[in-house]
Design a protein around this motif. Structure first.
Motif, PDB file in Angstrom:
ATOM      1  N   CYS A 225       0.837  -1.211   0.000  1.00 19.85           N
ATOM      2  CA  CYS A 225       0.000   0.000   0.000  1.00 19.85           C
ATOM      3  C   CYS A 225       0.877   1.268   0.000  1.00 19.85           C
ATOM      4  O   CYS A 225       1.902   1.341   0.663  1.00 19.85           O
ATOM      5  CB  CYS A 225      -0.896  -0.015   1.225  1.00 19.85           C
ATOM      6  N   CYS A 226       0.431   2.274  -0.769  1.00 15.37           N
ATOM      7  CA  CYS A 226       1.185   3.525  -0.914  1.00 15.37           C
ATOM      8  C   CYS A 226       0.792   4.571   0.128  1.00 15.37           C
ATOM      9  O   CYS A 226       1.359   5.651   0.191  1.00 15.37           O
ATOM     10  CB  CYS A 226       0.940   4.113  -2.303  1.00 15.37           C
ATOM     11  N   GLY A 227      -0.231   4.253   0.929  1.00 11.94           N
ATOM     12  CA  GLY A 227      -0.733   5.233   1.893  1.00 11.94           C
ATOM     13  C   GLY A 227      -2.165   5.639   1.605  1.00 11.94           C
ATOM     14  O   GLY A 227      -2.788   6.385   2.360  1.00 11.94           O
ATOM     15  N   ALA A 228      -2.667   5.160   0.478  1.00  7.70           N
ATOM     16  CA  ALA A 228      -4.081   5.329   0.100  1.00  7.70           C
ATOM     17  C   ALA A 228      -4.554   6.765   0.272  1.00  7.70           C
ATOM     18  O   ALA A 228      -3.863   7.701  -0.115  1.00  7.70           O
ATOM     19  CB  ALA A 228      -4.932   4.339   0.877  1.00  7.70           C
TER      20      ALA A 228
ATOM     21  N   LEU B  80       5.225   5.615   3.391  1.00 10.39           N
ATOM     22  CA  LEU B  80       4.956   4.415   2.585  1.00 10.39           C
ATOM     23  C   LEU B  80       5.339   4.623   1.117  1.00 10.39           C
ATOM     24  O   LEU B  80       5.872   3.724   0.471  1.00 10.39           O
ATOM     25  CB  LEU B  80       3.484   4.012   2.713  1.00 10.39           C
ATOM     26  N   SER B  81       5.075   5.825   0.593  1.00  9.81           N
ATOM     27  CA  SER B  81       5.409   6.081  -0.811  1.00  9.81           C
ATOM     28  C   SER B  81       6.914   6.170  -1.020  1.00  9.81           C
ATOM     29  O   SER B  81       7.423   5.752  -2.062  1.00  9.81           O
ATOM     30  CB  SER B  81       4.745   7.372  -1.296  1.00  9.81           C
TER      31      SER B  81
ATOM     32  N   LEU C  47       2.396   8.958  -5.519  1.00  9.36           N
ATOM     33  CA  LEU C  47       3.785   8.786  -5.948  1.00  9.36           C
ATOM     34  C   LEU C  47       4.283   9.943  -6.813  1.00  9.36           C
ATOM     35  O   LEU C  47       5.476  10.236  -6.831  1.00  9.36           O
ATOM     36  CB  LEU C  47       3.940   7.473  -6.718  1.00  9.36           C
ATOM     37  N   ASP C  48       3.373  10.607  -7.517  1.00  9.90           N
ATOM     38  CA  ASP C  48       3.766  11.661  -8.456  1.00  9.90           C
ATOM     39  C   ASP C  48       3.576  13.042  -7.824  1.00  9.90           C
ATOM     40  O   ASP C  48       4.542  13.752  -7.545  1.00  9.90           O
ATOM     41  CB  ASP C  48       2.941  11.506  -9.734  1.00  9.90           C
ATOM     42  N   LEU C  49       2.332  13.406  -7.542  1.00 11.03           N
ATOM     43  CA  LEU C  49       2.038  14.723  -6.978  1.00 11.03           C
ATOM     44  C   LEU C  49       2.723  14.916  -5.613  1.00 11.03           C
ATOM     45  O   LEU C  49       3.204  15.997  -5.299  1.00 11.03           O
ATOM     46  CB  LEU C  49       0.513  14.886  -6.830  1.00 11.03           C
ATOM     47  N   ARG C  50       2.774  13.857  -4.824  1.00 20.67           N
ATOM     48  CA  ARG C  50       3.353  13.964  -3.479  1.00 20.67           C
ATOM     49  C   ARG C  50       4.805  13.505  -3.415  1.00 20.67           C
ATOM     50  O   ARG C  50       5.324  13.221  -2.337  1.00 20.67           O
ATOM     51  CB  ARG C  50       2.503  13.159  -2.488  1.00 20.67           C
ATOM     52  N   GLN C  51       5.450  13.408  -4.577  1.00 18.27           N
ATOM     53  CA  GLN C  51       6.821  12.886  -4.598  1.00 18.27           C
ATOM     54  C   GLN C  51       7.788  13.767  -3.813  1.00 18.27           C
ATOM     55  O   GLN C  51       8.709  13.278  -3.158  1.00 18.27           O
ATOM     56  CB  GLN C  51       7.302  12.722  -6.043  1.00 18.27           C
TER      57      GLN C  51
END
Lengths: 187, 305
Positions: B193-196, B209-210, B236-240
């Motif tokens: 999970c990436c953090g949902a 998590l990401s 993963l993208d916007l919050r990178q």
């Protein structure tokens, strides 16, 4: 974790309610710990998921329903998928947060405000209006600077619609929520 | 050529933060002769918030849409979004019990029978269209592009409900990307999970998590990550940059929808693929890929001479 006087606070009704609502046999959990081992959120939990399972078996209603973990589970289904006894653990976590909500517990308030704002957006427009949802969340939590750093990254992309995309059947949507409330559901 | 035809449920994010997933899905389906028929007046499935409030309410929000599909006479509805998918499938699964179905229908204007099947776009591309057809349709192979395929947590889980691919090591996206000519790295965190949806309320959780996912993709030498989920893509993208701040390592990893990569290989017009909607631009990775293709061709020519 604080000590618990098990015999004094055992609540048989609570155990029965969780079993009925989740359609799971709680007695099958033998504390192997697979759910906790695979849970990506254990680091943020106040009580790990296997201990929540144990607390439910032991009928510890208050301790269970007031924990933060219920509000941080993302339903990633890792626990359910890996349980050797086929217990749908994620479904039990869902049922516990339904109960916590109805009893007025929400120790991770920002999470609850986000979820509530999301559903209100669905009720009002039929579809989630992302910009409106964020505005509502910020107004309610007072977290004005939340994700402020993301604004210059996302706004130029033209992805955040400034107006909702309402469905035609808005009344149908309202009726779903209204009937749910009339039948005693907790929003 | 005989094509396929499905009811299509875009999901709310397709109108906003994942519009490039929606447009690239439509373009790829068109290129592969898959007809999509939007569910008439579809509404939100309730995503995560609904099932955390109540299971009957959550199922009713999905069932309103399943009933709309029933009214069109179609048997299968497909959606690009794993969160929509899990809600539609779970609602269908639980409504097999008449008592639960009756409770759901008591909230609805139009009752739902519950016999419509929901599948992911990934599943029908893999199972119905098939790798052979995909490989035969490639116009610009993704030669030299190292891709880390990331499925997200609920595309394949729980297996009893999702009934697709392997729940610990899914391979459908890996094999599609390989059929497009990409070099697919074995990504060990495929289903982590990436953090949902905690990005807003608990961005510390998502950042942690990401960043683990990004770290792993970087360590495997991936040029880009491929996702199948709007929320994973956003985290993963916007919050990178938030993930970079958390870990202290500056990432610049393009995170694309697998349908964008498919569209590129199938020769779909770039305007429909929405690469400009991504926060971390894939331009460098694509240039490097083009350069390596040219270099390979020159080497081939050189060796022939």
């Amino acid at each position: 974790m604080d000590g618990v006087n098990m015999s004094a606070s055992f609540d048989a009704d609570f155990v029965a309610q969780v079993q009925a609502a989740s359609e799971q046999n709680l007695a099958l959990c033998y504390q192997c710990g697979n759910c906790t081992a695979g849970c990506p959120y254990t680091f943020a939990y106040d009580i790990p998921v296997n201990q929540i399972m144990r607390l439910v078996q032991a009928g510890q209603k208050h301790k269970t329903l007031t924990c933060k973990s219920l509000w941080l589970c993302a339903t990633c289904e890792s626990c359910t998928t890996r349980c050797p006894n086929d217990i749908d653990v994620a479904r039990i976590m869902d049922v516990l947060r339904h109960m916590a909500r109805c009893e007025g517990h929400a120790p991770e308030r920002a999470v609850k405000v986000f979820w509530d704002s999301f559903l209100e957006s669905v009720r009002k427009h039929g579809r989630v209006f992302e910009a409106g949802l964020l505005a509502k969340y910020v107004a309610r939590t007072g977290r004005v600077w939340t994700d402020f750093d993301l604004a210059p990254r996302i706004i130029p992309k033209g992805k955040l619609a400034l107006k909702p995309h309402p469905v035609k059947g808005l009344q149908e949507m309202e009726k779903i929520f209204k009937r749910f409330e009339e039948q005693g559901g907790c929003l | 050529m005989r094509g396929h035809s499905f009811a299509y449920y875009p999901g709310c994010s397709g109108l906003g933060t994942s519009m490039e997933y929606d447009s690239s899905t439509r373009a790829v389906c068109k290129a592969l002769f898959v007809e999509l028929h939007d569910v008439p007046d579809w509404s939100c499935c309730g995503s995560s918030p609904a099932h955390t409030v109540d299971h009957v309410l959550s199922a009713a929000l999905s069932a309103r849409n399943l009933a709309k599909v029933e009214s069109t006479g179609r048997e299968t509805v497909i959606t690009p979004c794993p969160s929509c998918l899990t809600n539609l499938r779970t609602a269908g699964h639980r409504m097999e019990k008449p008592e639960f179905r009756a409770r759901v229908n008591s909230l609805l204007d139009t009752p739902c029978k519950g016999d419509v099947q929901a599948k992911s776009v990934l599943q029908i591309l893999f199972e119905d269209v098939g790798l052979e057809m995909i490989a035969a349709s490639v116009q610009k192979p993704l030669k030299g592009l190292k891709v880390a395929p990331y499925y997200g947590c609920i595309m394949n889980r729980p297996p009893e409900i999702m009934q697709f691919d392997d729940h610990e090591n899914p391979m459908a996206m890996d094999r599609i990307l390989a059929a497009l000519g990409a070099e697919v790295v074995p990504f060990p965190l495929k289903v982590e999970c990436c953090g949902a949806s905690y990005g807003v309320a608990r961005k510390d959780v998502v950042a942690r998590l990401s960043s683990r996912l990004l770290d792993t993709a970087v360590s495997l030498g991936a040029d880009v990550m491929a996702t199948a989920c709007p929320l994973c893509q956003m985290n993963l993208d916007l919050r990178q940059e938030q993930a970079s701040q958390h870990s202290g390592r500056a990432y610049s990893m393009p995170v694309l929808y697998f349908t964008q990569l498919m569209g590129m290989a199938l020769g779909v017009a770039e305007a429909e693929l929405g690469f400009d909607k991504l926060c971390v631009s894939p331009a460098r990775a694509f240039e490097a890929m083009a350069a390596s293709t040219v270099a390979n061709k020159q080497t081939e020519r050189g060796s022939r001479v």
